[in-house]
Design a protein around this motif. Structure first.
Motif: not given
Ligand code: ARG
Length: 287
Positions: A217-219, A256-258, A272-280
């Motif tokens: 689940v990205q977000r 908050a990110h995991m 620093f990327t749009d899609s990230g790597i974990g759950t936000m």
């Molecule tokens: N880089 C952006 C941020 O830190 C987007 C990260 C998106 N990450 C995700 N898991 N959907 O705000």
């Protein structure tokens, strides 16, 4: 080797995030386990130094459950838990402080200082950074953070230093307490009005189907996080983490990110990327 065009695209993708996060506080919570590996500690130190170098204000917060267990066994004591909390008698408290403050904190400080001497280790007891109240007499010296003296961390950051916080708290009378590191990190992020809190965990993030590692689940919003917990769509160890994420955002932290602490440089990809790597976890349209 990556195509130079793709490399350029990636760097350009980072630009709006660097601009947005400069001057903002980012709390990073690390478990103890990854830090037993010096390669991992060095990789984390590089990420933290990169954040620091682009003007972000990083605060590292660490726990150390597995190493405390190990040290207790060595001392001939059997770790005991109630509702996930460590029963902490006076002797266990000594071990907790020894491992967190004396060992894990020092390892993180030296990993960062080997790159650039900016790391300052602080225990929650120092200057009563984490003021703590006892949780339940049956648990012994286990506490809950009642107040964070954020000014201490701000002063270090203002001086260009990076605080690395051991999660041992102290009561008004000076009595130290063992506190849950995820929760302490959340309290610190809320008290500092942080932009972000990042939990480095041992899993990729929240999985929609726990048996399917591709179902990340990205977000999601804090409300959705709570719904998933209530619908028992979230498994064991993930519940307190997801709860801490929801509470952080409800407390005013922007996101908050995991992320998986086992991925090298996951922090950088997430930030620093749009899609990230974990759950936000963030309010819809919020970040
Ligand atoms: N880089 C952006 C941020 O830190 C987007 C990260 C998106 N990450 C995700 N898991 N959907 O705000």
């Amino acid at each position: 080797m990556m195509d130079p065009n793709d490399t350029a695209q990636l760097l350009i993708q980072a630009l709006p995030y660097i601009r947005r996060f400069t001057g903002k506080t980012v709390v990073v919570k690390v478990g103890g386990l990854p830090m037993t590996d010096p390669v991992r500690a060095r990789s984390l130190a590089k990420d933290v130094l990169l954040l620091h170098s682009v003007g972000i204000r990083p605060v590292l917060v660490h726990g150390g459950g597995p190493q405390i267990d190990e040290q207790m066994r060595r001392a001939g004591k059997q770790p005991e838990f109630r509702d996930g909390l460590r029963v902490t008698d006076a002797e266990t408290l000594d071990i907790v402080r020894m491992v967190l403050v004396g060992k894990i904190n020092r390892e993180l400080v030296s990993a960062l200082n080997a790159l650039e001497p900016v790391a300052v280790g602080v225990a929650g007891e120092d200057g009563r950074l984490l003021e703590t109240q006892p949780l339940d007499p049956r648990l012994g010296f286990v506490g809950k953070v009642s107040e964070v003296r954020a000014g201490l961390l701000e002063a270090l950051l203002d001086d260009g230093l990076v605080p690395i916080v051991s999660t041992v708290g102290a009561g008004k009378d000076g009595q130290p307490y063992n506190i849950n590191a995820d929760d302490a990190a959340r309290a610190i992020a809320v008290a500092m009005g942080a932009e972000k809190i990042i939990y480095l965990t041992g899993v990729p993030g929240l999985l929609a189907d726990p048996s399917d590692p591709t179902s990340l689940v990205q977000r999601l919003s804090p409300g959705e996080a709570r719904r998933r917990i209530a619908d028992s769509g979230v498994t064991g160890g993930m519940i307190p983490k997801l709860q801490a994420c929801a509470e952080a955002v409800e407390g005013g932290v922007r996101s908050a990110h995991m992320i998986d602490g086992r991925d090298d440089h996951g922090i950088l990809v997430e930030l620093f990327t749009d899609s990230g790597i974990g759950t936000m976890v963030c309010e819809a349209g919020g970040a």
